[in-house]
Design a protein around this motif. Structure first.
Motif, PDB file in Angstrom:
ATOM      1  N   GLY A  19       0.898  -1.149  -0.029  1.00 58.31           N
ATOM      2  CA  GLY A  19       0.255  -0.070   0.052  1.00 58.31           C
ATOM      3  C   GLY A  19       0.719   1.277  -0.095  1.00 58.31           C
ATOM      4  O   GLY A  19       0.500   2.164  -0.566  1.00 58.31           O
ATOM      5  N   ARG A  20       1.981   1.456   0.869  1.00 54.45           N
ATOM      6  CA  ARG A  20       2.769   2.450   0.917  1.00 54.45           C
ATOM      7  C   ARG A  20       3.534   2.584  -0.433  1.00 54.45           C
ATOM      8  O   ARG A  20       3.586   3.780  -0.956  1.00 54.45           O
ATOM      9  CB  ARG A  20       3.705   2.112   2.011  1.00 54.45           C
ATOM     10  N   ALA A  21       4.087   1.624  -1.047  1.00 56.26           N
ATOM     11  CA  ALA A  21       4.794   1.490  -2.678  1.00 56.26           C
ATOM     12  C   ALA A  21       3.614   2.240  -3.401  1.00 56.26           C
ATOM     13  O   ALA A  21       4.123   3.154  -4.445  1.00 56.26           O
ATOM     14  CB  ALA A  21       5.243   0.366  -2.771  1.00 56.26           C
ATOM     15  N   ALA A  22       2.432   1.539  -3.688  1.00 58.56           N
ATOM     16  CA  ALA A  22       1.492   2.119  -4.525  1.00 58.56           C
ATOM     17  C   ALA A  22       1.114   3.435  -4.180  1.00 58.56           C
ATOM     18  O   ALA A  22       1.056   4.181  -5.033  1.00 58.56           O
ATOM     19  CB  ALA A  22       0.165   1.447  -4.156  1.00 58.56           C
ATOM     20  N   ALA A  23       0.989   3.967  -2.886  1.00 55.67           N
ATOM     21  CA  ALA A  23       0.723   5.422  -2.710  1.00 55.67           C
ATOM     22  C   ALA A  23       1.814   6.374  -3.139  1.00 55.67           C
ATOM     23  O   ALA A  23       1.791   7.317  -3.674  1.00 55.67           O
ATOM     24  CB  ALA A  23       0.667   5.701  -1.041  1.00 55.67           C
ATOM     25  N   ALA A  24       3.183   5.804  -2.914  1.00 58.70           N
ATOM     26  CA  ALA A  24       4.201   6.690  -3.342  1.00 58.70           C
ATOM     27  C   ALA A  24       4.163   6.741  -5.027  1.00 58.70           C
ATOM     28  O   ALA A  24       4.492   7.926  -5.404  1.00 58.70           O
ATOM     29  CB  ALA A  24       5.707   5.954  -2.986  1.00 58.70           C
ATOM     30  N   LEU A  25       3.935   5.738  -5.664  1.00 56.34           N
ATOM     31  CA  LEU A  25       3.816   5.905  -7.142  1.00 56.34           C
ATOM     32  C   LEU A  25       2.755   6.623  -7.537  1.00 56.34           C
ATOM     33  O   LEU A  25       2.677   7.555  -8.449  1.00 56.34           O
ATOM     34  CB  LEU A  25       3.700   4.482  -7.980  1.00 56.34           C
ATOM     35  N   MET A  26       1.448   6.807  -6.799  1.00 52.26           N
ATOM     36  CA  MET A  26       0.538   7.578  -7.335  1.00 52.26           C
ATOM     37  C   MET A  26       0.614   9.082  -7.015  1.00 52.26           C
ATOM     38  O   MET A  26       0.340   9.901  -7.796  1.00 52.26           O
ATOM     39  CB  MET A  26      -0.666   7.008  -6.149  1.00 52.26           C
ATOM     40  N   VAL A  27       1.364   9.332  -5.903  1.00 48.40           N
ATOM     41  CA  VAL A  27       1.924  10.774  -5.468  1.00 48.40           C
ATOM     42  C   VAL A  27       2.474  11.237  -6.920  1.00 48.40           C
ATOM     43  O   VAL A  27       2.439  12.456  -7.395  1.00 48.40           O
ATOM     44  CB  VAL A  27       2.410  10.763  -4.343  1.00 48.40           C
ATOM     45  N   ALA A  28       3.656  10.252  -6.914  1.00 44.46           N
ATOM     46  CA  ALA A  28       4.570  10.751  -8.054  1.00 44.46           C
ATOM     47  C   ALA A  28       3.957  10.944  -9.542  1.00 44.46           C
ATOM     48  O   ALA A  28       4.209  11.529 -10.322  1.00 44.46           O
ATOM     49  CB  ALA A  28       5.633   9.608  -8.289  1.00 44.46           C
ATOM     50  N   GLU A  29       2.854  10.198  -9.753  1.00 42.10           N
ATOM     51  CA  GLU A  29       1.993  10.490 -10.915  1.00 42.10           C
ATOM     52  C   GLU A  29       0.898  11.478 -10.856  1.00 42.10           C
ATOM     53  O   GLU A  29       0.001  11.594 -11.584  1.00 42.10           O
ATOM     54  CB  GLU A  29       1.251   8.896 -11.147  1.00 42.10           C
ATOM     55  N   GLY A  30       1.001  12.172  -9.722  1.00 41.46           N
ATOM     56  CA  GLY A  30       0.101  13.500  -9.745  1.00 41.46           C
ATOM     57  C   GLY A  30      -1.048  13.374  -8.852  1.00 41.46           C
ATOM     58  O   GLY A  30      -1.801  14.494  -9.109  1.00 41.46           O
ATOM     59  N   ALA A  31      -1.321  12.378  -8.350  1.00 47.54           N
ATOM     60  CA  ALA A  31      -2.605  12.375  -7.533  1.00 47.54           C
ATOM     61  C   ALA A  31      -2.712  12.752  -6.017  1.00 47.54           C
ATOM     62  O   ALA A  31      -1.641  13.067  -5.890  1.00 47.54           O
ATOM     63  CB  ALA A  31      -3.049  10.607  -7.223  1.00 47.54           C
ATOM     64  N   ARG A  32      -3.870  13.027  -5.664  1.00 51.67           N
ATOM     65  CA  ARG A  32      -3.866  13.406  -4.143  1.00 51.67           C
ATOM     66  C   ARG A  32      -4.365  11.980  -3.616  1.00 51.67           C
ATOM     67  O   ARG A  32      -5.342  11.479  -3.810  1.00 51.67           O
ATOM     68  CB  ARG A  32      -4.821  14.649  -4.093  1.00 51.67           C
ATOM     69  N   VAL A  33      -3.644  11.728  -2.510  1.00 50.84           N
ATOM     70  CA  VAL A  33      -3.863  10.405  -1.712  1.00 50.84           C
ATOM     71  C   VAL A  33      -4.059  10.702  -0.546  1.00 50.84           C
ATOM     72  O   VAL A  33      -3.507  11.108   0.472  1.00 50.84           O
ATOM     73  CB  VAL A  33      -2.545   9.580  -2.234  1.00 50.84           C
ATOM     74  N   LEU A  34      -5.107   9.814   0.026  1.00 50.07           N
ATOM     75  CA  LEU A  34      -5.358   9.766   1.298  1.00 50.07           C
ATOM     76  C   LEU A  34      -4.824   8.295   1.929  1.00 50.07           C
ATOM     77  O   LEU A  34      -5.190   7.336   1.523  1.00 50.07           O
ATOM     78  CB  LEU A  34      -6.936   9.755   1.734  1.00 50.07           C
TER      79      LEU A  34
END
Ligand code: NAD
Length: 271
Positions: A19-34
């Motif tokens: 989950g943490r790895a996914a969150a990191a990639l999502m933030v890097a791809e421009g998402a806002r992540v809770l």
């Protein structure tokens, strides 16, 4: 433009592991992540590290087994980001000391595992769906497991609960597809996370690698990239599916690994 620009994502169990790895990639791809996790400090630390400064990542406490806590999580996403485009029902597991074969299974552990893996997915999806529908669509991503695809010697509650989520994924896709909702599952094989390291002895991990088609055990990012794909509009034509990322474990015949070993012993073999 990045792959997830403008996406508002909620991911449970994101303070650690996949989950943490996914969150990191999502933030890097421009998402806002809770980043929502049972461990509030770890969620806050992950958010601060991954995207704290411009508010791209926010860390909060959630217990996915508690409906009011999940409701507060969705409310917080709406308050922070103005809505929810992607929900990742990622938390899951069972206690391998109590989730044994059917005759030795602790029934309280069966109930707990069904709530943690299956009921929590129903609860969070029901709370997020109205926000997604009113926004014109969304993507629900359910983390399941290869344990939900076939029988095994132990952990029947874990496997049965993940199988339930695989079918639930198809029901959500069917029932809300006309509202623009996509729902898919990701079934990881063995992934090198704290949960795997804590629960499986090294020889068992080596045995899984022996039975994979690829000579590998996956990293959390291997699943994280698939979650980025399912969160993005690149996967807009995909719904109700289970994406299996398991190093080829379930693609090959159950006897392939022993065949490979036999062939390697033959004179003139490249193996
Ligand atoms: N690691 C693997 O090999 C593997 C294989 C197949 C499937 N999976 C699935 O991937 C998902 C995550 O696994 P992981 O290996 O990243 O786990 P992990 O233990 O590394 O991380 C799980 C996170 O979930 C949090 N959590 C636990 N209970 C919670 C609750 N009730 N409410 C909110 N948060 C809670 C933990 O605090 C932790 O941060 C699970 O659904 C698991 O079944 C993992």
């Amino acid at each position: 433009m990045k792959r997830l620009t403008d996406k508002r994502i909620v991911i449970t169990g994101a303070a650690s592991g996949i989950g943490r790895a996914a969150a990191a990639l999502m933030v890097a791809e421009g998402a806002r992540v809770l980043i929502a996790d049972l461990h509030e400090d770890a969620a806050a630390a992950a958010a601060a590290e991954l995207g704290g400064e411009d508010g791209q990542a926010v860390g909060i406490a959630v217990d996915v087994m508690d409906e009011s806590s999940v409701a507060a999580m969705i409310d917080r996403a709406v308050a922070e980001f103005g809505g929810v485009d992607v929900l990742c029902n990622h938390v899951g597991g069972s206690n391998p000391r109590e989730d044994l074969d059917l005759l030795r299974l602790d029934l309280d552990e069966w109930d707990r595992t069904m709530v943690l893996n299956a009921r929590s997915t129903v609860v969070a999806s029901r709370l997020a769906l109205p926000h997604m529908i009113s926004a014109g669509g969304g993507s629900i991503i359910n983390t399941v497991s290869v344990a939900g695809l076939a029988g095994d010697t132990l952990q029947c509650a874990y496997g049965a609960s993940k199988a339930a989520v695989i079918r639930l994924t198809q029901y959500i896709a069917t029932q809300y597809g006309r509202d623009g909702i996509r729902c898919n599952a990701i079934a990881p094989g063995a992934i090198m996370t704290p949960a795997l390291r804590d629960n499986l002895p090294e020889d068992v991990i080596a045995d899984i690698r022996h039975h994979n088609a690829l000579d590998l055990i996956g990293d959390p990012e291997d699943i994280g990239w698939a979650m980025v794909y399912l969160a993005s509009d690149e996967s807009r034509y995909m719904s109700g599916q289970t994406l299996v990322l398991d190093g080829g474990l379930t693609a090959q015949s159950p006897i392939a690994a022993s065949r490979r070993a036999l062939l390697a012993d033959e004179p003139g073999s490249a193996g």
